[in-house]
Design an enzyme around this catalytic site. Structure first.
Site, PDB file in Angstrom:
ATOM      1  CB  SER A 215      -0.895   0.029   1.233  1.00 56.76           C
ATOM      2  OG  SER A 215      -1.504   1.308   1.351  1.00 56.76           O
ATOM      3  CD  GLU A 264      -8.954   3.269  -3.328  1.00 55.36           C
ATOM      4  OE1 GLU A 264      -8.118   4.144  -3.044  1.00 55.36           O
ATOM      5  OE2 GLU A 264      -9.039   2.170  -2.755  1.00 55.36           O
TER       6      GLU A 264
HETATM    7 ZN   LIG Z   1      -6.322   5.647  -0.251  1.00 56.42          ZN
END
Ligand SMILES: [Zn+2]
Length: 304
Positions: A215, A264
């Protein structure tokens, strides 16, 4: 007869003597040739001295070869590995490169904090911000795992935050809306990201979260932006203008197969001004841009 012979002899003498006189030279005179004609002749007849072609001389002292510097590979830096099965180890202050890729194929080597991480509320100080620090959230809602005292504060990369601040000021000026950064919307420690991954909704594919070492929230370069626009969290302004501040929309709707992450609209990633503009103009996602910069075939990118 004697007289005749004497006359003949005299004639012969005169003839011989007269022929010599034609030359205009006084007999016996030493002729000293001037040097000029001689030199002229020498110049004209001398074989020109032509240097025989010789091979280019080898330098007698060969310079010591300088070791070739490791070529820069876009997307990689010392804190990223291509070993997808690698387990992250402890380590702080690991290197940040604004173009580092952190994704399914590019994993972070370390669990600790990256370099240049600062508290968000030290940089984002305007009153239109809502900064949600982990320690301000009701314990029952807390989803940021507090391991150390510093985990009580939202954090991010200092340079990225400074550009984020400039962007949010311009957004606020254009719309009068404020901006919220949630407690997990900026830097996340490994434990928090790993728990997100373990608890993910497995029905969403590609998943909405990634393992702890995959991430980019762990770099402090990625931010989830919530526009305080009355409930819609419309990020259109940010998607259209973020490149001017060095940010990209990291997970576009038409690149899910390449990023391996669902769309996103809130997640923005700092990559630097030059790259952000280029990525925006090319219409690439970060994976495509890195491959393009490395001279790789975009068709060979892994898909998910
Ligand atoms: Zn994010």
């Amino acid at each position: 007869m004697v007289v005749l012979l004497a006359v003949l002899a005299l004639l012969i003498f005169l003839i011989v003597h007269g022929m010599k006189g034609d030359s205009g030279e006084t007999p016996g005179k030493t002729v000293t040739p001037t040097s000029a004609p001689t030199e002229g002749v020498r110049e004209a007849t001398a074989t020109p001295t032509v240097a025989a072609p010789t091979a280019t001389p080898e330098p007698s002292d060969s310079p010591t070869p300088t070791p070739e510097p490791t070529p820069y590979v876009y997307g990689l830096c010392s804190s990223v590995t291509l070993d997808q099965d690698s387990e992250p180890v402890d380590g702080d202050d690991w290197e940040i490169d604004y173009l580092m890729l952190v994704n399914w194929s590019h994993r972070l080597k370390y669990k600790g904090n990256p370099e240049n991480l600062v508290r968000i509320d030290e940089v984002l100080t305007a009153d239109f911000y809502t900064i949600q620090n982990p320690n301000t959230v009701n314990k029952s809602d807390l989803n940021f795992i507090i391991e150390k005292e510093e985990d009580n504060y939202g954090r991010g990369n200092r340079v990225a935050l400074e550009h984020l601040d400039e962007m949010c000021h311009d957004y606020h000026e254009a719309t009068s809306f404020g901006v919220k950064i949630s407690q997990t919307g900026a830097y996340r420690n490994y434990a928090t990201q790993d728990r997100f991954w373990q608890n993910r909704d497995k029905s969403i594919n590609p998943p909405r979260t990634v393992p702890g070492n995959a991430s980019e929230h762990r770099t402090g370069l990625g931010f989830d932006i919530w526009t305080l626009d009355g409930g819609g969290n419309d990020t259109t302004w940010f998607r259209e203008n973020c490149y001017k501040y060095g940010f990209i929309l990291r997970y576009p709707s038409d690149k899910k197969k390449i990023t391996g992450v669902t769309y996103e609209q809130w997640h923005f990633r700092y990559v630097g001004l030059e790259a952000a503009k280029e990525i925006f103009d090319l219409g690439y996602c970060l994976e495509e841009y890195i491959a393009y910069k490395n001279g790789e075939d975009l068709a060979s990118l892994p898909t998910y």
